[in-house]
Design a protein around this motif. Sequence first.
Motif, PDB file in Angstrom:
ATOM      1  N   ILE A 317       0.811  -1.216   0.000  1.00 34.01           N
ATOM      2  CA  ILE A 317       0.000   0.000   0.000  1.00 34.01           C
ATOM      3  C   ILE A 317       0.843   1.265   0.000  1.00 34.01           C
ATOM      4  N   GLY A 318       2.164   1.108  -0.081  1.00 33.27           N
ATOM      5  CA  GLY A 318       3.038   2.268  -0.235  1.00 33.27           C
ATOM      6  C   GLY A 318       3.198   3.134   0.998  1.00 33.27           C
ATOM      7  N   VAL A 319       3.083   2.542   2.187  1.00 34.24           N
ATOM      8  CA  VAL A 319       3.242   3.293   3.428  1.00 34.24           C
ATOM      9  C   VAL A 319       4.600   2.963   4.042  1.00 34.24           C
ATOM     10  N   LYS A 320       5.273   3.992   4.552  1.00 37.86           N
ATOM     11  CA  LYS A 320       6.579   3.794   5.179  1.00 37.86           C
ATOM     12  C   LYS A 320       6.423   3.121   6.540  1.00 37.86           C
ATOM     13  N   SER A 321       7.499   2.485   6.993  1.00 34.57           N
ATOM     14  CA  SER A 321       7.493   1.841   8.312  1.00 34.57           C
ATOM     15  C   SER A 321       7.262   2.879   9.418  1.00 34.57           C
ATOM     16  N   PHE A 322       6.560   2.463  10.462  1.00 36.14           N
ATOM     17  CA  PHE A 322       6.274   3.380  11.555  1.00 36.14           C
ATOM     18  C   PHE A 322       6.153   2.604  12.860  1.00 36.14           C
ATOM     19  N   ILE A 323       5.986   3.348  13.959  1.00 35.42           N
ATOM     20  CA  ILE A 323       5.926   2.776  15.305  1.00 35.42           C
ATOM     21  C   ILE A 323       4.584   3.128  15.946  1.00 35.42           C
ATOM     22  N   VAL A 324       3.977   2.151  16.587  1.00 36.31           N
ATOM     23  CA  VAL A 324       2.802   2.392  17.430  1.00 36.31           C
ATOM     24  C   VAL A 324       3.263   2.222  18.877  1.00 36.31           C
ATOM     25  N   HIS A 325       3.331   3.326  19.597  1.00 29.49           N
ATOM     26  CA  HIS A 325       3.847   3.298  20.970  1.00 29.49           C
ATOM     27  C   HIS A 325       2.720   3.516  21.969  1.00 29.49           C
ATOM     28  N   ASN A 326       2.487   2.539  22.826  1.00 35.02           N
ATOM     29  CA  ASN A 326       1.478   2.619  23.872  1.00 35.02           C
ATOM     30  C   ASN A 326       2.170   2.897  25.209  1.00 35.02           C
ATOM     31  N   TYR A 327       1.957   4.080  25.749  1.00 31.51           N
ATOM     32  CA  TYR A 327       2.570   4.386  27.040  1.00 31.51           C
ATOM     33  C   TYR A 327       1.486   4.663  28.079  1.00 31.51           C
ATOM     34  N   TYR A 328       1.784   4.253  29.298  1.00 31.80           N
ATOM     35  CA  TYR A 328       0.836   4.390  30.405  1.00 31.80           C
ATOM     36  C   TYR A 328       1.589   4.064  31.691  1.00 31.80           C
ATOM     37  N   GLU A 329       0.909   4.290  32.810  1.00 29.68           N
ATOM     38  CA  GLU A 329       1.539   3.942  34.080  1.00 29.68           C
ATOM     39  C   GLU A 329       1.805   2.431  34.138  1.00 29.68           C
ATOM     40  N   SER A 330       2.402   2.003  35.236  1.00 23.20           N
ATOM     41  CA  SER A 330       2.815   0.600  35.353  1.00 23.20           C
ATOM     42  C   SER A 330       1.641  -0.356  35.221  1.00 23.20           C
ATOM     43  N   LYS A 480      -4.011  -9.167  -1.910  1.00 16.81           N
ATOM     44  CA  LYS A 480      -2.860  -8.265  -2.028  1.00 16.81           C
ATOM     45  C   LYS A 480      -2.868  -7.403  -3.278  1.00 16.81           C
ATOM     46  N   ASP A 481      -3.444  -7.891  -4.376  1.00 13.92           N
ATOM     47  CA  ASP A 481      -3.489  -7.087  -5.590  1.00 13.92           C
ATOM     48  C   ASP A 481      -4.502  -5.953  -5.501  1.00 13.92           C
ATOM     49  N   LYS A 482      -5.398  -6.022  -4.514  1.00 13.35           N
ATOM     50  CA  LYS A 482      -6.429  -4.990  -4.363  1.00 13.35           C
ATOM     51  C   LYS A 482      -6.232  -4.147  -3.105  1.00 13.35           C
ATOM     52  N   LEU A 483      -5.175  -4.400  -2.365  1.00 14.03           N
ATOM     53  CA  LEU A 483      -4.974  -3.693  -1.104  1.00 14.03           C
ATOM     54  C   LEU A 483      -4.739  -2.197  -1.309  1.00 14.03           C
ATOM     55  N   LYS A 484      -4.089  -1.832  -2.395  1.00 21.37           N
ATOM     56  CA  LYS A 484      -3.864  -0.418  -2.672  1.00 21.37           C
ATOM     57  C   LYS A 484      -5.194   0.302  -2.847  1.00 21.37           C
ATOM     58  N   GLN A 485      -6.140  -0.332  -3.517  1.00 22.78           N
ATOM     59  CA  GLN A 485      -7.453   0.276  -3.699  1.00 22.78           C
ATOM     60  C   GLN A 485      -8.214   0.324  -2.379  1.00 22.78           C
ATOM     61  N   VAL A 486      -8.066  -0.737  -1.566  1.00 21.99           N
ATOM     62  CA  VAL A 486      -8.691  -0.738  -0.238  1.00 21.99           C
ATOM     63  C   VAL A 486      -8.154   0.438   0.573  1.00 21.99           C
ATOM     64  N   TYR A 487      -6.844   0.648   0.501  1.00 19.45           N
ATOM     65  CA  TYR A 487      -6.209   1.756   1.217  1.00 19.45           C
ATOM     66  C   TYR A 487      -6.797   3.098   0.765  1.00 19.45           C
ATOM     67  N   LYS A 488      -6.936   3.281  -0.542  1.00 21.14           N
ATOM     68  CA  LYS A 488      -7.473   4.540  -1.060  1.00 21.14           C
ATOM     69  C   LYS A 488      -8.926   4.735  -0.639  1.00 21.14           C
ATOM     70  N   ASN A 489      -9.686   3.659  -0.660  1.00 17.08           N
ATOM     71  CA  ASN A 489     -11.090   3.768  -0.271  1.00 17.08           C
ATOM     72  C   ASN A 489     -11.239   4.104   1.210  1.00 17.08           C
ATOM     73  N   LEU A 490     -10.416   3.485   2.039  1.00 15.33           N
ATOM     74  CA  LEU A 490     -10.500   3.747   3.483  1.00 15.33           C
ATOM     75  C   LEU A 490     -10.075   5.169   3.818  1.00 15.33           C
ATOM     76  N   THR A 491      -9.220   5.758   2.977  1.00 16.07           N
ATOM     77  CA  THR A 491      -8.793   7.140   3.206  1.00 16.07           C
ATOM     78  C   THR A 491      -9.990   8.084   3.263  1.00 16.07           C
ATOM     79  N   MET A 492     -11.054   7.755   2.538  1.00 12.48           N
ATOM     80  CA  MET A 492     -12.252   8.599   2.496  1.00 12.48           C
ATOM     81  C   MET A 492     -12.895   8.755   3.867  1.00 12.48           C
TER      82      MET A 492
END
Length: 756
Positions: A317-330, A480-492
């Motif tokens: 889907i042409g997205v760069k690598s990224f981090i999902v960071h969950n921070y909270y108390e202990s 996988k061949d349609k994931l790019k279109q799924v990505y574009k549709n979800l952007t809406m």
Amino acid sequence: MTEENDNEKGLTFRDEILGKYHKILFDPEMDPKDLNEELADILIMHAEIRDILKKKPNKWKVEDFKKAAEILGKYFSDWEINKVLEAYAQEAWKNLDESLKSEIKEKYYSREEQSSEYDFTIDFDIHPFRISKTGIEKYYKYDRKDGQEVEGWEMVTCTPILIHSIGECVDDEAYMYQIKYRTVIGQEFSKWVTPEVLLTSSMKELVNLGLQFVDADQKNLKYYFKQLLGYAYQIPTEFTARTNGWKKENSIFITGSYAHMAQGRKEILALTEEIASAYEIKGNKKEWIENLTPLLEYDLIRLKCYATVAAMLIRFIGVKSFIVHNYYESSGLKSVSMQLASSLVGNPLELIKDADSTKVGIEKTLEYNTDTPIYFDETSNNEKFREAIYMIGNEQGKGRGNKEGGIDKAGKWKTVVQTTGEQPLTKANSTNTGQQIRVLEIFEGIPRLDSDYIETVKDTLENNYGLFLDEIVQTIFKRKDKLKQVYKNLTMFFDKSNTVFADRSKTYFVALAVGGFILEEIFEKNGIPTKDPHKVCNKYYQRVVIEDRTIPYYLRALDTTYSWHLRNKKFFEYSKELDPEEIFTYTRGPIELFGWITKDAIYYDPDKLHDYLVSKGFNFERVIQDWKNNNVLEPTMMKTDTGELRYKSWKKNTMINGQRVKGVKIPFTRLQEVLEIRDGEIYDIKNSDEMKIEEIHVSLIEACSKYLAENQKFKNVSYSPEDVADMFIRSEDRTELLMYGRDKIVKAFRTCKNRK
């Protein structure tokens, strides 16, 4: 030896094993062989015994001894097994009940030769050789001096060996051969070796495996293997892999010891310990669903599960690598929720890494696990973890020297990294923009739950994991061949982004929604209550991106200004040096300019910039001061009597198309450095007339409304929605919206034209 030094020396998997498992004492003058070397070959093939030998000497259980003896008994004699047990579990072995010792020895020690698993026969002609259980023989024929012809078979080696399969490495197309052989004492084994072991002087390594031959036999054996390989097309082929991820033009997906294809999954040889044992499948899916479904009702856990799947598909889907960071108390079940997300595809204990690792260690984890989810727990234990953030998003490591004197290629990856901690990763004053735009910071925890239920959750995760891996991968194969279109549709479904920062973060949340699109389909098939992934992701997009105010003041102001420029490029005049044919200059006729563009900078009209920033809630004087302090703008300087340069004004004079102008000058180089804008996203004179500054994405309805506002005549009933849509589609600056398709564009114009 530090981890950095290990990696810089280019250690092989076998070298790593020898470094970690080297407890058996060896006296070269007294001992016939080094059992550490022999044991390393067994450990490479059996992850289970690696885990057993990692245990403390006094922590071995009876089951551990039985399993160790069962595996070692296939390769070692009695005294060799004893040496291993004494080296790794002396205290526990000593304290083991004698009846249990006898049971283990009787069952696994001194076993009589079992019926041969291999008959050592082949179906093709390898003249002048033949192979059987008794060994390898070579045909001879010659004439004696008396004229009599003599022929027969001479023994090359009494220990038969054949190439059972050919391993093709999906990473670099290197080959390995799986040999089946019988030792001098009749034990039968299989082992993966490199081609040089069979075809060069390195063949002497086979002697250490228990085969019997002398130097003079090597020439015949090399010829024998050459003859065998002449029929390589008839020998079964298997895959081997050093790293996880998509291979062979995305036709194969590697997870640990498995190769997934559109036709299904098959086992392969994992050549590195890093990936060998993480993607195990264990337990019962029904138990996983019954005990963990209540936790899936929490959107935070749902989001982490989406991130697990998103890591496997962002390549498409042409997205760069990224981090999902969950921070909270202990408290807050940060680690438990991460374990649940990772249990979808593998063993949480193997998949989740301790964040207290060196930068080189983190880099190697990324390299080995491309296209698969990566988890680091408790970043609070490593203050330097944030130094790896830029590297993660950059998707490439460093080239390093190897022991041969060359340089190994820098590792590359594409993934979604999940992290936990008690503190945010990127909110510190020292955090730069490049780090901030690569991390989604989520401050949230799971409410306190019943302690008995938490114990049930932990027990379930310990004994049930990897149960959805096949379904996830197979669904990605189908989609996988349609994931790019799924990505574009979800952007809406996501609100438009008003800044470059928000626009980049938005792509990450849309990517998570695509992962959710795949996962919710699987959940539904398994009877798990589903959610709308775009609603879950939108919730956090609003909270983390749209409502976020933690980005430094001067950066938010610069980001807002640059985005304003992108949306209003027609109100900027280009210098003739930059645009001699006036391709980009739209400022003909009476028009109020917002600024000017030269080959190396943007000059913003001070009054227009002031009015816009103030309208967005900024203190203009503070913005100018912050930009000056952070070297964002280029001020006018003056020379003193001593020749020193001193600050004169935040405005800069220049000549644009023969006219003297004064503006706020921001060099393109600073804009790129501060906002981390790639070359393809900013005006560059070197790219000639193909260069266009990208406009920020807008929703389809808003774009259609804007188009009608710019072309009032199309509001007339004489122009049907179909007519206007066709003109809209043909307009050059609307191509990014064509992903919606003509029917949706027509429908959007019909809605806009019907508005009062």
